[in-house]
Write a protein that holds these residues in place. Structure first.
Motif, short mmCIF file in Angstrom:
data_model
loop_
_atom_site.label_atom_id
_atom_site.label_comp_id
_atom_site.label_asym_id
_atom_site.label_seq_id
_atom_site.Cartn_x
_atom_site.Cartn_y
_atom_site.Cartn_z
N GLN A 150 0.37 -1.38 0.22
CA GLN A 150 0.30 0.06 0.01
C GLN A 150 0.82 1.57 -0.12
O GLN A 150 1.36 1.44 1.12
CB GLN A 150 -1.46 0.36 1.14
N ASN A 151 1.28 2.37 -1.03
CA ASN A 151 2.61 2.75 -0.71
C ASN A 151 1.92 3.89 -2.34
O ASN A 151 1.78 3.14 -3.21
CB ASN A 151 3.56 2.11 -1.43
N VAL A 152 2.69 5.08 -2.83
CA VAL A 152 2.78 6.14 -3.83
C VAL A 152 4.44 5.52 -4.06
O VAL A 152 4.31 6.43 -2.77
CB VAL A 152 2.12 6.73 -3.65
N ILE A 153 4.78 5.57 -5.05
CA ILE A 153 6.50 6.00 -4.89
C ILE A 153 6.63 6.66 -6.36
O ILE A 153 5.97 6.86 -7.19
CB ILE A 153 7.14 4.26 -5.45
N THR A 154 7.49 6.88 -6.26
CA THR A 154 8.01 8.04 -7.11
C THR A 154 9.21 7.62 -8.09
O THR A 154 10.37 7.48 -7.72
CB THR A 154 8.37 9.28 -6.84
N SER A 155 8.59 7.37 -9.47
CA SER A 155 9.68 6.06 -9.93
C SER A 155 10.95 7.60 -10.21
O SER A 155 10.82 8.77 -11.03
CB SER A 155 8.90 6.54 -11.22
N ASP A 156 11.54 6.74 -10.75
CA ASP A 156 13.40 8.02 -11.20
C ASP A 156 13.63 7.65 -12.60
O ASP A 156 14.76 8.16 -13.25
CB ASP A 156 14.59 7.10 -10.21
N SER A 157 12.35 7.54 -13.47
CA SER A 157 12.74 6.98 -14.91
C SER A 157 10.96 7.49 -15.57
O SER A 157 10.54 6.56 -15.08
CB SER A 157 13.22 6.09 -15.35
N TYR A 173 3.03 8.38 7.97
CA TYR A 173 2.02 6.80 8.06
C TYR A 173 2.46 5.36 8.07
O TYR A 173 3.70 5.62 7.19
CB TYR A 173 1.07 6.45 8.00
N MET A 174 2.40 4.22 9.01
CA MET A 174 3.19 3.15 9.02
C MET A 174 1.68 2.21 7.81
O MET A 174 0.86 2.41 9.24
CB MET A 174 3.81 2.84 9.97
N ASP A 175 1.97 1.23 7.40
CA ASP A 175 1.09 -0.05 7.25
C ASP A 175 0.43 -0.30 8.17
O ASP A 175 1.17 -0.97 9.00
CB ASP A 175 1.38 -0.48 6.63
N SER A 176 -0.69 -0.24 9.01
CA SER A 176 -1.40 -0.85 10.13
C SER A 176 -0.85 -2.55 10.25
O SER A 176 -1.16 -3.04 11.58
CB SER A 176 -2.44 0.06 9.97
N LEU A 177 -1.23 -3.34 9.42
CA LEU A 177 -0.84 -4.40 8.84
C LEU A 177 0.60 -5.03 8.71
O LEU A 177 0.66 -6.50 8.44
CB LEU A 177 -1.97 -5.18 7.67
N THR A 178 1.52 -4.11 7.91
CA THR A 178 3.19 -4.47 7.43
C THR A 178 4.26 -4.21 9.00
O THR A 178 4.93 -3.98 8.59
CB THR A 178 3.60 -4.69 6.56
N GLY A 179 3.58 -2.77 8.92
CA GLY A 179 4.79 -1.05 9.18
C GLY A 179 5.24 -0.77 8.26
O GLY A 179 6.47 -0.48 9.08
N SER A 180 5.21 -1.37 7.08
CA SER A 180 6.13 -0.48 6.13
C SER A 180 5.75 1.07 6.06
O SER A 180 4.62 1.79 6.57
CB SER A 180 5.29 -1.61 4.66
N TYR A 181 6.45 1.58 5.63
CA TYR A 181 5.63 3.15 5.60
C TYR A 181 5.35 3.31 4.55
O TYR A 181 5.30 3.59 3.22
CB TYR A 181 7.91 4.10 5.20
N ILE A 182 4.32 4.01 4.60
CA ILE A 182 3.41 4.74 3.34
C ILE A 182 3.83 6.49 2.85
O ILE A 182 3.62 7.63 3.46
CB ILE A 182 1.98 4.72 3.32
N PHE A 183 4.30 5.89 1.78
CA PHE A 183 4.69 8.01 0.99
C PHE A 183 2.98 8.22 0.31
O PHE A 183 2.78 7.42 -0.94
CB PHE A 183 5.71 7.71 0.29
N ASP A 184 2.89 9.49 0.00
CA ASP A 184 2.11 9.67 -0.35
C ASP A 184 2.74 10.34 -1.96
O ASP A 184 3.69 10.94 -1.88
CB ASP A 184 0.93 10.75 0.41
N ALA A 216 9.02 12.63 10.04
CA ALA A 216 10.51 12.44 9.61
C ALA A 216 10.39 12.76 7.73
O ALA A 216 9.64 13.11 7.93
CB ALA A 216 11.13 11.00 9.95
N THR A 217 11.45 13.59 7.14
CA THR A 217 11.21 13.10 5.91
C THR A 217 12.09 11.80 5.14
O THR A 217 12.15 10.93 5.89
CB THR A 217 12.79 15.03 5.80
N LYS A 218 11.47 12.21 4.27
CA LYS A 218 11.81 10.57 3.54
C LYS A 218 13.70 10.14 2.85
O LYS A 218 13.51 8.77 2.92
CB LYS A 218 11.28 10.52 1.74
N ALA A 219 14.36 11.55 3.07
CA ALA A 219 14.94 11.07 3.16
C ALA A 219 16.09 10.50 4.84
O ALA A 219 16.98 10.22 4.71
CB ALA A 219 15.94 12.51 2.88
N GLU A 220 15.17 10.59 5.48
CA GLU A 220 16.01 10.98 6.97
C GLU A 220 15.49 9.35 7.07
O GLU A 220 16.30 8.26 7.57
CB GLU A 220 14.87 11.38 7.74
N LEU A 221 13.97 8.34 6.44
CA LEU A 221 14.19 6.97 6.68
C LEU A 221 15.01 6.81 4.99
O LEU A 221 14.79 5.22 5.89
CB LEU A 221 12.81 7.23 6.37
#
Length: 338
Positions: A132-139, A327-338, A275-280
């Motif tokens: 469950q996430n939104v990623i920004t592609s590097d291309s 936020y962290m995914d409540s079922l996996t603990g993974s970070y969620i980025f908008d 936190a910032t994404k760069a910190e994580l």
């Protein structure tokens, strides 16, 4: 004359729009041979993935078939001649690709994912994993975007083979609102007081089962610097911060990150860190690394395990007022980025 002009305009419009197919051709073989079948529930509200700009043209991203359910189920059968006993259910909830500012050549494509998986036993369902996430592609290269979507689907399926069920049994009707059902019946979100202690991974944190014999080690200023195993032999008692999820002290939760231990604050959406994404993610490993982290699920919830947390530790007086809530995914603990 008007008709000729109209058809010319249509021809120009069609020539400027191309299609990039997301191909699902990677191997999804279950190496341990424990899986019997994959059943797909396609709950996507929109079947189209989206349109993205690239070099003055618009590309429509789409899967190779509209019947994704049968395609994935057949894909599994072809790649798995030896079958086990586990019936896995893969729920496709959202897959989108978009560019928020297509006129800007520096604007990068974003990819939104939401997939979940369950194991079915005796007509009951148990949660396994989720992206469950939104990623920004590097291309913005369409083939690259398509490959990342393919990697996410493939990674999700492979991770589901080895995921351990989380939470209690659900009926088929419960699947429509599975997150609410699971969290309401969990020790972490059920309204009980959090247990003090050190937690090795997200699962132990979710189940509120701190690690026996693990204690925090603080410096003279009272900041946690390390975790110690009181049962370990001499010179082996220090546990690397990268090997723990976090700790709870006096009812407050803290997560291990490359920036140090950051407080996990809870609201009606779940837990988050400021936190910032760069910190994580202080080292930019590209979209592929993000896909890997996303599909890590319960087995890979300690983000940044390959990063030296000491080199990026946050100073005590850093101003966090302008930092986002991650936020962290409540079922996996993974970070969620908008």
């Amino acid at each position: 004359m008007k008709k000729v002009f109209f058809f010319l305009m249509m021809a120009v419009s069609l020539s400027a729009q191309k299609t990039e197919v997301v191909e699902l051709k990677q191997s999804i073989k279950d190496r341990k041979g424990t899986t019997k079948s994959i059943t797909v529930i396609d709950n996507r509200s929109e079947k189209e993935i989206g349109n993205i700009p690239f070099r003055k043209e618009t590309y429509t991203l789409k899967f190779g078939t509209d019947d994704l359910k049968n395609y994935i189920e057949d894909w599994f059968s072809k790649d798995n001649k030896v079958k086990g006993n586990n019936d896995i259910v893969l729920m496709l909830e959202d897959v989108k690709a978009y560019n928020e500012n297509p006129e800007d050549k520096t604007s990068m494509t974003k990819i939104k994912f939401k997939f979940s998986s369950f194991i079915k036993r005796n007509n009951k369902y148990y949660f396994l994993n989720r992206i469950q996430n939104v990623i920004t592609s590097d291309s913005n290269f369409p083939k690259y975007i398509a490959s990342q979507i393919s990697n996410a689907v493939t990674g999700m399926i492979k991770e589901s083979y080895v995921s351990v069920p989380l939470g209690g049994a659900m009926s088929e009707e419960d699947l429509t609102n599975y997150e609410k059902y699971i969290t309401e019946n969990s020790p972490l979100f059920g309204g009980k007081e959090l247990k003090d202690g050190v937690y090795k991974d997200f699962r132990s944190f979710y189940e509120q089962k701190p690690e026996p014999n693990y204690v925090t080690d603080k410096n003279k200023k009272g900041r946690v610097t390390n975790i110690k195993d009181t049962n370990a032999t001499l010179n082996e008692e220090v546990i690397d911060n990268k090997q723990v999820f976090g700790y709870i002290e006096n009812g407050k939760a803290y997560r291990s990150t490359p920036a140090g231990y950051l407080e996990m604050i809870k609201d009606d959406r779940g837990f988050y860190v400021v936190a910032t994404k760069a910190e994580l993610f202080p080292v930019n490993n590209g979209t592929g690394a993000m896909i890997g982290a996303m599909t890590g699920g319960l087995l890979g919830a300690v983000i940044g395990a390959a990063i030296d947390s000491g080199s990026s530790r946050r100073g005590k007086n850093v101003d966090t007022s302008g930092m986002p809530n991650v936020y962290m995914d409540s079922l996996t603990g993974s970070y969620i980025f908008d």
